[in-house]
Write an enzyme that holds these catalytic residues in place. Sequence first.
Site, PDB file in Angstrom:
ATOM      1  N   ASP A 167      17.532   8.048  18.251  1.00  0.00           N
ATOM      2  CA  ASP A 167      16.701   7.046  17.563  1.00  0.00           C
ATOM      3  C   ASP A 167      17.493   5.760  17.321  1.00  0.00           C
ATOM      4  O   ASP A 167      18.715   5.792  17.171  1.00  0.00           O
ATOM      5  CB  ASP A 167      16.196   7.643  16.238  1.00  0.00           C
ATOM      6  CG  ASP A 167      14.980   6.908  15.706  1.00  0.00           C
ATOM      7  OD1 ASP A 167      14.432   6.035  16.414  1.00  0.00           O
ATOM      8  OD2 ASP A 167      14.573   7.207  14.571  1.00  0.00           O
ATOM      9  N   TRP A 220      18.576  -1.544  17.436  1.00  0.00           N
ATOM     10  CA  TRP A 220      19.829  -1.971  18.063  1.00  0.00           C
ATOM     11  C   TRP A 220      19.591  -3.239  18.881  1.00  0.00           C
ATOM     12  O   TRP A 220      20.360  -4.211  18.790  1.00  0.00           O
ATOM     13  CB  TRP A 220      20.363  -0.847  18.964  1.00  0.00           C
ATOM     14  CG  TRP A 220      21.673  -1.164  19.622  1.00  0.00           C
ATOM     15  CD1 TRP A 220      22.920  -0.922  19.125  1.00  0.00           C
ATOM     16  CD2 TRP A 220      21.861  -1.798  20.902  1.00  0.00           C
ATOM     17  NE1 TRP A 220      23.880  -1.361  20.013  1.00  0.00           N
ATOM     18  CE2 TRP A 220      23.263  -1.900  21.115  1.00  0.00           C
ATOM     19  CE3 TRP A 220      21.006  -2.280  21.886  1.00  0.00           C
ATOM     20  CZ2 TRP A 220      23.798  -2.470  22.271  1.00  0.00           C
ATOM     21  CZ3 TRP A 220      21.539  -2.846  23.029  1.00  0.00           C
ATOM     22  CH2 TRP A 220      22.926  -2.934  23.214  1.00  0.00           C
ATOM     23  N   ASN A 272       4.688   8.881  20.447  1.00  0.00           N
ATOM     24  CA  ASN A 272       5.152   7.633  21.070  1.00  0.00           C
ATOM     25  C   ASN A 272       4.121   7.021  22.029  1.00  0.00           C
ATOM     26  O   ASN A 272       4.207   5.832  22.359  1.00  0.00           O
ATOM     27  CB  ASN A 272       6.484   7.827  21.810  1.00  0.00           C
ATOM     28  CG  ASN A 272       7.678   8.019  20.892  1.00  0.00           C
ATOM     29  OD1 ASN A 272       8.621   8.732  21.212  1.00  0.00           O
ATOM     30  ND2 ASN A 272       7.671   7.382  19.718  1.00  0.00           N
ATOM     31  N   ARG A 303       2.594   3.690  20.921  1.00  0.00           N
ATOM     32  CA  ARG A 303       3.317   2.403  20.907  1.00  0.00           C
ATOM     33  C   ARG A 303       2.598   1.392  21.805  1.00  0.00           C
ATOM     34  O   ARG A 303       1.747   1.770  22.618  1.00  0.00           O
ATOM     35  CB  ARG A 303       4.747   2.628  21.408  1.00  0.00           C
ATOM     36  CG  ARG A 303       5.556   3.422  20.398  1.00  0.00           C
ATOM     37  CD  ARG A 303       7.024   3.407  20.723  1.00  0.00           C
ATOM     38  NE  ARG A 303       7.757   4.124  19.691  1.00  0.00           N
ATOM     39  CZ  ARG A 303       9.063   4.118  19.545  1.00  0.00           C
ATOM     40  NH1 ARG A 303       9.809   3.411  20.388  1.00  0.00           N
ATOM     41  NH2 ARG A 303       9.640   4.784  18.587  1.00  0.00           N
ATOM     42  N   ARG A 312      20.446  13.502  14.403  1.00  0.00           N
ATOM     43  CA  ARG A 312      19.540  12.345  14.491  1.00  0.00           C
ATOM     44  C   ARG A 312      20.326  11.087  14.189  1.00  0.00           C
ATOM     45  O   ARG A 312      21.014  10.994  13.174  1.00  0.00           O
ATOM     46  CB  ARG A 312      18.357  12.457  13.525  1.00  0.00           C
ATOM     47  CG  ARG A 312      17.370  11.277  13.737  1.00  0.00           C
ATOM     48  CD  ARG A 312      16.057  11.421  13.028  1.00  0.00           C
ATOM     49  NE  ARG A 312      15.132  10.388  13.492  1.00  0.00           N
ATOM     50  CZ  ARG A 312      13.822  10.478  13.506  1.00  0.00           C
ATOM     51  NH1 ARG A 312      13.250  11.573  13.067  1.00  0.00           N
ATOM     52  NH2 ARG A 312      13.073   9.483  13.951  1.00  0.00           N
ATOM     53  N   GLU A 371      21.997  23.569  11.861  1.00  0.00           N
ATOM     54  CA  GLU A 371      22.691  22.629  10.986  1.00  0.00           C
ATOM     55  C   GLU A 371      22.237  21.226  11.374  1.00  0.00           C
ATOM     56  O   GLU A 371      22.119  20.913  12.566  1.00  0.00           O
ATOM     57  CB  GLU A 371      24.213  22.741  11.181  1.00  0.00           C
ATOM     58  CG  GLU A 371      24.783  24.080  10.793  1.00  0.00           C
ATOM     59  CD  GLU A 371      24.633  24.393   9.310  1.00  0.00           C
ATOM     60  OE1 GLU A 371      24.680  23.447   8.497  1.00  0.00           O
ATOM     61  OE2 GLU A 371      24.452  25.580   8.974  1.00  0.00           O
TER      62      GLU A 371
END
Length: 248
Positions: A21, A26, A69, A72, A189, A208
């Site tokens: 993600d 970015w 998605n 979008r 993530r 985990e």
Amino acid sequence: MDLQASIDKNNIPKHVAIIMDGNGRWAKQQGEDRIFGHHEGVNSVREIVEACGEIGVKYLTLYAFSTENWNRPKEEVDGLMELLVATISMETPNLHKKGVRLQVIGDILSLPASCQTELQESIDLTAGNSKVTLILALSYSSKWEITEAVKKIAKQVEAGELKSENIRDDLIQNNLSTHAYPNPELMIRTSGEHRISNFLLWQLAYAEFYFTDVFWPDFRKNEFYKAILSYQNRERRFGKTSEQISNN
Ligand code: IPE
Ligand code: IPE
Ligand code: MG
């Protein structure tokens, strides 16, 4: 500092699942379009697959496109599908050379035909490889997957092949699209979001979780090794007490 040397090679998760993600944010930081971030994210994929081969992670599941998605903007969805075709086509020879086997999970029939063809060619070519299994989750959502499994099981009951009292959790597990893979011990993530976004709800029951603020295009080998090191510092108790675990 190279963190790879600090990793305990006797305690490597067999299966790591990643929600990649932060590509859009970015890109925005660089003053670029969202799709630029997705392109850059491919470099992270290449590095993380390589890192898995180096430290001995046998299965890597990457959440590349969710059922949600599809909502979008069309321009972004089209861009992502084109990127997928181009990436699979470009990277397959390298994956094959490195002993990577490609697999996919998700509603693959909903992908454009060109994507399906490209994926199938790569899956067929790499079918005999065993160093790392790379599983791309495409048009995937866990609710979709569980719903499909329930339908398959219901059909067996309807046909008289299965009694409802024989429905146990391993039967459900065996009807999921991930039935051939062990469940992930570690889920990562990126990008600072702390949610699961319809990813592997069943399979992550005892995984985990590792969250990092790093955006996916900046998540490279050392970031991955940090996640592995964090995993290696956890005590996995599976309902037992800490004393029971350390006495074993
Ligand atoms: C993840 O990055 C890639 C996909 C979901 C395809 P995003 O596109 O979600 O990036 P952000 O979360 O908007 O920054
Ligand atoms: C999850 O990312 C799906 C993928 C990484 C492919 P999103 O960025 O779409 O997740 P939400 O909707 O913000 O939770
Ligand atoms: Mg996102």
